[in-house]
Design an enzyme around this catalytic site. Structure first.
Site, short mmCIF file in Angstrom:
data_model
loop_
_atom_site.label_atom_id
_atom_site.label_comp_id
_atom_site.label_asym_id
_atom_site.label_seq_id
_atom_site.Cartn_x
_atom_site.Cartn_y
_atom_site.Cartn_z
N GLY A 34 -18.09 -14.08 -36.62
CA GLY A 34 -16.84 -13.43 -36.98
C GLY A 34 -15.70 -14.41 -37.19
O GLY A 34 -14.56 -14.12 -36.89
N CYS A 35 -16.02 -15.56 -37.70
CA CYS A 35 -15.07 -16.67 -37.85
C CYS A 35 -14.73 -16.85 -39.33
O CYS A 35 -15.51 -16.51 -40.20
CB CYS A 35 -15.74 -17.93 -37.29
SG CYS A 35 -14.83 -19.46 -37.50
N GLY A 36 -13.57 -17.43 -39.59
CA GLY A 36 -13.20 -17.73 -40.96
C GLY A 36 -14.15 -18.71 -41.62
O GLY A 36 -14.23 -18.78 -42.85
N PHE A 37 -14.88 -19.48 -40.80
CA PHE A 37 -15.83 -20.46 -41.33
C PHE A 37 -17.24 -19.88 -41.48
O PHE A 37 -18.14 -20.56 -41.96
CB PHE A 37 -15.89 -21.70 -40.44
CG PHE A 37 -14.59 -22.47 -40.38
CD1 PHE A 37 -14.06 -23.05 -41.53
CD2 PHE A 37 -13.90 -22.58 -39.19
CE1 PHE A 37 -12.86 -23.75 -41.48
CE2 PHE A 37 -12.70 -23.28 -39.13
CZ PHE A 37 -12.17 -23.85 -40.27
N THR A 38 -17.45 -18.63 -41.09
CA THR A 38 -18.78 -18.01 -41.16
C THR A 38 -19.42 -18.12 -42.54
O THR A 38 -20.63 -18.32 -42.64
CB THR A 38 -18.72 -16.55 -40.67
OG1 THR A 38 -18.24 -16.54 -39.32
CG2 THR A 38 -20.08 -15.88 -40.71
#
Length: 157
Positions: A34-38
């Protein structure tokens, strides 16, 4: 002490010896769903497809320590990653990468390749490149995309 001296926990709870990866170039990554880098999972999978036949492995260690961005169970995380990004590289049990309960492998690799904030892992998708002899060569920041890392992997292979 080296990378191959450690054991890690597989998604199913079994123990995996890092020695199983001896002779391969490794990219060890702490991840979150659930990360912006996913979306980097897509680029990681592309690297894996490009180089896995040449002795390259990506070892994915989900981590929920950064704003609870990997809240699911190991199986839920795996289902998300395979369904959404088609990952086929090894994904291990969720771990901690900082603090008193840090996984011993991460304790070792982050001390071998310190980053901008010393030995602490800054965020999800911090990546560590390990050569065929098990030496930690370099740490890549979460903002370093898989595409940016490609040249370093190619050089080691």
């Amino acid at each position: 002490m080296g990378v191959y001296d450690f054991k890690v926990k597989a998604r199913d709870g079994s123990e995996v010896s890092m020695e199983d990866y001896k002779g391969k170039v490794l990219l060890i990554v702490n991840t979150a769903t659930g990360c912006g880098f996913t979306p980097q999972y897509k680029g990681l999978q592309e690297l894996y497809e490009k180089y896995s036949s040449k002795g390259f492995e990506i070892l994915d260690f989900p981590c929920n320590q950064f704003m609870n961005q990997a809240p699911g169970s190991d199986e839920e995380i795996h289902t998300f990653c395979t369904g959404r990004f088609g990952i086929t590289f090894p994904q291990f049990a969720k771990i901690k990468v900082n603090g008193p309960d840090t996984d011993p492998l991460f304790d070792y690799i982050k001390n071998e390749a310190k980053g901008a904030i010393g030995s602490r892992v800054k965020w999800n998708f911090t990546k560590f490149l390990v050569n065929k002899e098990g030496k930690v060569l370099r740490r890549f920041a979460p903002t370093d995309t898989p595409e940016m890392i490609d040249q370093y992997i190619a050089k080691e292979l």
